[in-house]
Design a protein around this motif. Structure first.
Motif, PDB file in Angstrom:
ATOM      1  N   LEU A 286      31.681  53.963  41.927  1.00  0.00           N
ATOM      2  CA  LEU A 286      31.440  52.998  40.852  1.00  0.00           C
ATOM      3  C   LEU A 286      32.753  52.382  40.371  1.00  0.00           C
ATOM      4  O   LEU A 286      32.841  51.165  40.154  1.00  0.00           O
ATOM      5  N   TYR A 287      33.754  53.232  40.194  1.00  0.00           N
ATOM      6  CA  TYR A 287      35.041  52.728  39.707  1.00  0.00           C
ATOM      7  C   TYR A 287      35.645  51.724  40.688  1.00  0.00           C
ATOM      8  O   TYR A 287      36.205  50.706  40.284  1.00  0.00           O
ATOM      9  N   GLU A 288      35.501  51.998  41.986  1.00  0.00           N
ATOM     10  CA  GLU A 288      36.096  51.131  43.004  1.00  0.00           C
ATOM     11  C   GLU A 288      35.295  49.856  43.235  1.00  0.00           C
ATOM     12  O   GLU A 288      35.856  48.760  43.329  1.00  0.00           O
ATOM     13  N   HIS A 289      33.970  49.981  43.327  1.00  0.00           N
ATOM     14  CA  HIS A 289      33.142  48.864  43.789  1.00  0.00           C
ATOM     15  C   HIS A 289      32.409  48.118  42.666  1.00  0.00           C
ATOM     16  O   HIS A 289      32.066  46.947  42.841  1.00  0.00           O
ATOM     17  N   VAL A 290      32.143  48.797  41.557  1.00  0.00           N
ATOM     18  CA  VAL A 290      31.272  48.218  40.527  1.00  0.00           C
ATOM     19  C   VAL A 290      32.038  47.843  39.267  1.00  0.00           C
ATOM     20  O   VAL A 290      31.836  46.748  38.717  1.00  0.00           O
ATOM     21  N   TRP A 291      32.924  48.722  38.790  1.00  0.00           N
ATOM     22  CA  TRP A 291      33.638  48.436  37.531  1.00  0.00           C
ATOM     23  C   TRP A 291      34.383  47.097  37.573  1.00  0.00           C
ATOM     24  O   TRP A 291      34.385  46.377  36.572  1.00  0.00           O
ATOM     25  N   PRO A 292      34.995  46.691  38.698  1.00  0.00           N
ATOM     26  CA  PRO A 292      35.651  45.372  38.710  1.00  0.00           C
ATOM     27  C   PRO A 292      34.692  44.205  38.476  1.00  0.00           C
ATOM     28  O   PRO A 292      35.122  43.146  37.990  1.00  0.00           O
ATOM     29  N   LEU A 293      33.421  44.394  38.780  1.00  0.00           N
ATOM     30  CA  LEU A 293      32.454  43.315  38.589  1.00  0.00           C
ATOM     31  C   LEU A 293      32.199  43.047  37.106  1.00  0.00           C
ATOM     32  O   LEU A 293      31.809  41.939  36.739  1.00  0.00           O
ATOM     33  N   PHE A 294      32.411  44.044  36.253  1.00  0.00           N
ATOM     34  CA  PHE A 294      32.324  43.811  34.806  1.00  0.00           C
ATOM     35  C   PHE A 294      33.497  42.953  34.342  1.00  0.00           C
ATOM     36  O   PHE A 294      33.319  42.022  33.555  1.00  0.00           O
ATOM     37  N   ALA A 295      34.687  43.262  34.843  1.00  0.00           N
ATOM     38  CA  ALA A 295      35.861  42.467  34.468  1.00  0.00           C
ATOM     39  C   ALA A 295      35.715  41.023  34.920  1.00  0.00           C
ATOM     40  O   ALA A 295      36.192  40.096  34.247  1.00  0.00           O
ATOM     41  N   GLU A 296      35.039  40.819  36.047  1.00  0.00           N
ATOM     42  CA  GLU A 296      34.822  39.467  36.567  1.00  0.00           C
ATOM     43  C   GLU A 296      33.617  38.771  35.931  1.00  0.00           C
ATOM     44  O   GLU A 296      33.282  37.653  36.311  1.00  0.00           O
ATOM     45  N   LYS A 297      32.960  39.447  34.976  1.00  0.00           N
ATOM     46  CA  LYS A 297      31.789  38.913  34.268  1.00  0.00           C
ATOM     47  C   LYS A 297      30.601  38.687  35.198  1.00  0.00           C
ATOM     48  O   LYS A 297      29.703  37.894  34.887  1.00  0.00           O
ATOM     49  N   ARG A 298      30.556  39.420  36.308  1.00  0.00           N
ATOM     50  CA  ARG A 298      29.415  39.324  37.216  1.00  0.00           C
ATOM     51  C   ARG A 298      28.358  40.366  36.879  1.00  0.00           C
ATOM     52  O   ARG A 298      27.233  40.306  37.372  1.00  0.00           O
ATOM     53  N   LEU A 299      28.719  41.309  36.040  1.00  0.00           N
ATOM     54  CA  LEU A 299      27.787  42.295  35.497  1.00  0.00           C
ATOM     55  C   LEU A 299      27.969  42.350  33.993  1.00  0.00           C
ATOM     56  O   LEU A 299      29.067  42.114  33.485  1.00  0.00           O
ATOM     57  N   HIS A 300      26.899  42.693  33.282  1.00  0.00           N
ATOM     58  CA  HIS A 300      27.005  42.895  31.837  1.00  0.00           C
ATOM     59  C   HIS A 300      25.909  43.857  31.390  1.00  0.00           C
ATOM     60  O   HIS A 300      24.844  43.927  32.021  1.00  0.00           O
ATOM     61  N   PRO A 301      26.152  44.626  30.319  1.00  0.00           N
ATOM     62  CA  PRO A 301      25.106  45.503  29.808  1.00  0.00           C
ATOM     63  C   PRO A 301      23.924  44.687  29.282  1.00  0.00           C
ATOM     64  O   PRO A 301      24.108  43.612  28.698  1.00  0.00           O
ATOM     65  N   VAL A 302      22.727  45.208  29.507  1.00  0.00           N
ATOM     66  CA  VAL A 302      21.515  44.595  28.945  1.00  0.00           C
ATOM     67  C   VAL A 302      20.924  45.619  27.983  1.00  0.00           C
ATOM     68  O   VAL A 302      20.324  46.606  28.398  1.00  0.00           O
ATOM     69  N   ILE A 303      21.132  45.399  26.692  1.00  0.00           N
ATOM     70  CA  ILE A 303      20.732  46.357  25.661  1.00  0.00           C
ATOM     71  C   ILE A 303      19.630  45.732  24.810  1.00  0.00           C
ATOM     72  O   ILE A 303      19.826  44.667  24.218  1.00  0.00           O
ATOM     73  N   HIS A 304      18.504  46.405  24.763  1.00  0.00           N
ATOM     74  CA  HIS A 304      17.371  45.886  23.995  1.00  0.00           C
ATOM     75  C   HIS A 304      17.532  46.158  22.505  1.00  0.00           C
ATOM     76  O   HIS A 304      17.353  45.266  21.678  1.00  0.00           O
ATOM     77  N   GLU A 305      17.866  47.409  22.166  1.00  0.00           N
ATOM     78  CA  GLU A 305      17.987  47.766  20.743  1.00  0.00           C
ATOM     79  C   GLU A 305      18.840  49.031  20.602  1.00  0.00           C
ATOM     80  O   GLU A 305      18.795  49.923  21.446  1.00  0.00           O
ATOM     81  N   ILE A 306      19.616  49.070  19.517  1.00  0.00           N
ATOM     82  CA  ILE A 306      20.411  50.241  19.168  1.00  0.00           C
ATOM     83  C   ILE A 306      19.864  50.803  17.865  1.00  0.00           C
ATOM     84  O   ILE A 306      19.846  50.116  16.841  1.00  0.00           O
ATOM     85  N   PHE A 307      19.400  52.056  17.903  1.00  0.00           N
ATOM     86  CA  PHE A 307      18.838  52.719  16.728  1.00  0.00           C
ATOM     87  C   PHE A 307      19.864  53.671  16.111  1.00  0.00           C
ATOM     88  O   PHE A 307      20.638  54.298  16.856  1.00  0.00           O
ATOM     89  N   PRO A 308      19.895  53.827  14.789  1.00  0.00           N
ATOM     90  CA  PRO A 308      20.633  54.951  14.218  1.00  0.00           C
ATOM     91  C   PRO A 308      20.094  56.242  14.816  1.00  0.00           C
ATOM     92  O   PRO A 308      18.888  56.360  15.084  1.00  0.00           O
ATOM     93  N   ALA A 309      20.961  57.207  15.054  1.00  0.00           N
ATOM     94  CA  ALA A 309      20.552  58.411  15.774  1.00  0.00           C
ATOM     95  C   ALA A 309      19.365  59.117  15.134  1.00  0.00           C
ATOM     96  O   ALA A 309      18.487  59.645  15.839  1.00  0.00           O
ATOM     97  N   HIS A 310      19.302  59.114  13.800  1.00  0.00           N
ATOM     98  CA  HIS A 310      18.202  59.825  13.146  1.00  0.00           C
ATOM     99  C   HIS A 310      16.850  59.144  13.371  1.00  0.00           C
ATOM    100  O   HIS A 310      15.800  59.720  13.059  1.00  0.00           O
ATOM    101  N   GLU A 311      16.872  57.932  13.928  1.00  0.00           N
ATOM    102  CA  GLU A 311      15.632  57.236  14.256  1.00  0.00           C
ATOM    103  C   GLU A 311      15.252  57.416  15.719  1.00  0.00           C
ATOM    104  O   GLU A 311      14.547  56.597  16.305  1.00  0.00           O
ATOM    105  N   ALA A 312      15.681  58.524  16.313  1.00  0.00           N
ATOM    106  CA  ALA A 312      15.334  58.816  17.706  1.00  0.00           C
ATOM    107  C   ALA A 312      13.825  58.778  17.970  1.00  0.00           C
ATOM    108  O   ALA A 312      13.405  58.305  19.034  1.00  0.00           O
TER     109      ALA A 312
END
Length: 332
Positions: A286-312
């Motif tokens: 991952l570090y060799e083949h995938v992590w550089p793609l984040f720096a190149e903006k070819r990958l990005h996180p897709v996050i639907h929602e972030i909950f406070p931990a107590h709302e698990a």
């Protein structure tokens, strides 16, 4: 420390905020102050009493975190030169739903360039899973003519799905994905897939139409059950079906003559019980083949929602509803 424990097997409401001692790292392990924890299907199955942690793993759910290295043993295998104070994202065998977690140093990855610890917490479980199943076991690569092979992702709007779509597309492969609504199909298309609404279309016939009746080279499947014989029909000759979950059931019937005649391979895996050395090898890839793609903006996180931990419990209810697109996180 605060942690979220499973008080007894059951629905989302059995998740309970509690206090636990801060875990102590052993040889080759590090202590992470957790910024965010990823929520994944295996957490749901563990909460329901259907997926026990491997021997020696924490009873707390949580297979991935992002956070700060606080303490531990940095004297051994340390391929990324990590040290206390560095921010990392980490694949775990359990224990991620807590303010502090312990993990083997070899499974820790530095944050991809441009991401913060909350965003990075959404990566390990999905990227480790997709890499080992799509590219190692599924051998997605070039065909005999030297052209990029094609991939079908079942459940393209899930955390695994958005990862597989983005990564395969970024590496030059044609990607198809199934999803259960037009909105989810549009989300898959925005990431680089040709989307199929499985509620209104027969994915087998649609794949055959889109590939001039040739089929796809690799299928990543989280459904199993009665999907398997249909997926064999959607595969190209020499195609590979990779199973990583059984949301549609663990048993099916297949035509073995068809499998033999068309040289189809069916494989599957579970990542959680694999060795530290195995996961460390994935981290290196991952570090060799995938992590550089984040720096190149070819990958990005897709996050639907972030909950406070107590709302698990709310986070798990959302996961079970399948109304989300991408990742669900708990923030500490």
């Amino acid at each position: 420390m605060h942690a979220i424990e499973i008080s007894h097997p059951g629905g989302p409401d059995v998740l309970r905020l509690t206090q636990r001692p801060v875990p102590q790292p052993g040889p080759g392990e590090v202590l992470i102050k957790v910024a965010a924890s990823g929520v994944n299907r295996p957490d749901v199955f563990q909460r329901m009493g259907k997926y026990d942690p491997p021997p020696g793993a924490s009873d707390l759910p949580g297979l991935e975190v992002g956070g700060e290295l606080i303490d531990g043993d940095f004297s051994g295998y340390n391929p990324f030169g990590l040290k206390p104070g560095d921010f990392v994202c980490v694949l775990l065998t359990g224990g991620g739903y807590a303010q502090y977690a312990v993990a083997p140093l070899a499974q820790c990855l530095p944050l991809p360039e441009g991401l913060n610890p909350l965003e990075a917490a959404s990566l390990p479980e999905n990227y480790f899973t997709v890499w080992t199943n799509v590219f190692d076991r599924g051998r997605l690569g070039l065909n005999e003519d030297g052209l990029p092979e094609s991939l079908l992702v079942q459940g393209g709007s899930s955390g695994i799905g958005v990862t597989a779509i983005q990564l395969a597309h970024a590496l030059g492969h044609r990607v198809f994905a199934t999803a259960g609504s037009d909105d989810k199909c549009r989300a898959c298309e925005s990431l680089g897939a040709e989307a199929i609404n499985y509620r209104t279309e027969d994915f087998v016939e649609r794949i055959k139409t889109l590939t001039d009746r040739c089929g796809v080279d690799v299928i990543l499947d989280m459904v199993a059950g009665d999907y398997i014989p249909r997926e064999m029909d959607a595969l190209a000759d020499n195609g590979r079906l990779v199973l990583i979950a059984t949301l549609g059931g663990a048993k099916t019937t297949i035509d073995v003559h068809k499998l033999m005649q068309r040289r189809i391979s069916i494989t599957g895996s579970t990542l959680r019980p694999r060795s530290v050395a195995y996961k460390a090898a994935i981290a290196a890839n991952l570090y060799e083949h995938v992590w550089p793609l984040f720096a190149e903006k070819r990958l990005h996180p897709v996050i639907h929602e972030i909950f406070p931990a107590h709302e698990a419990p709310r986070a798990h209810a959302l996961m079970e509803s399948s109304a989300h697109i991408g990742k669900i996180l708990l923030r500490w």
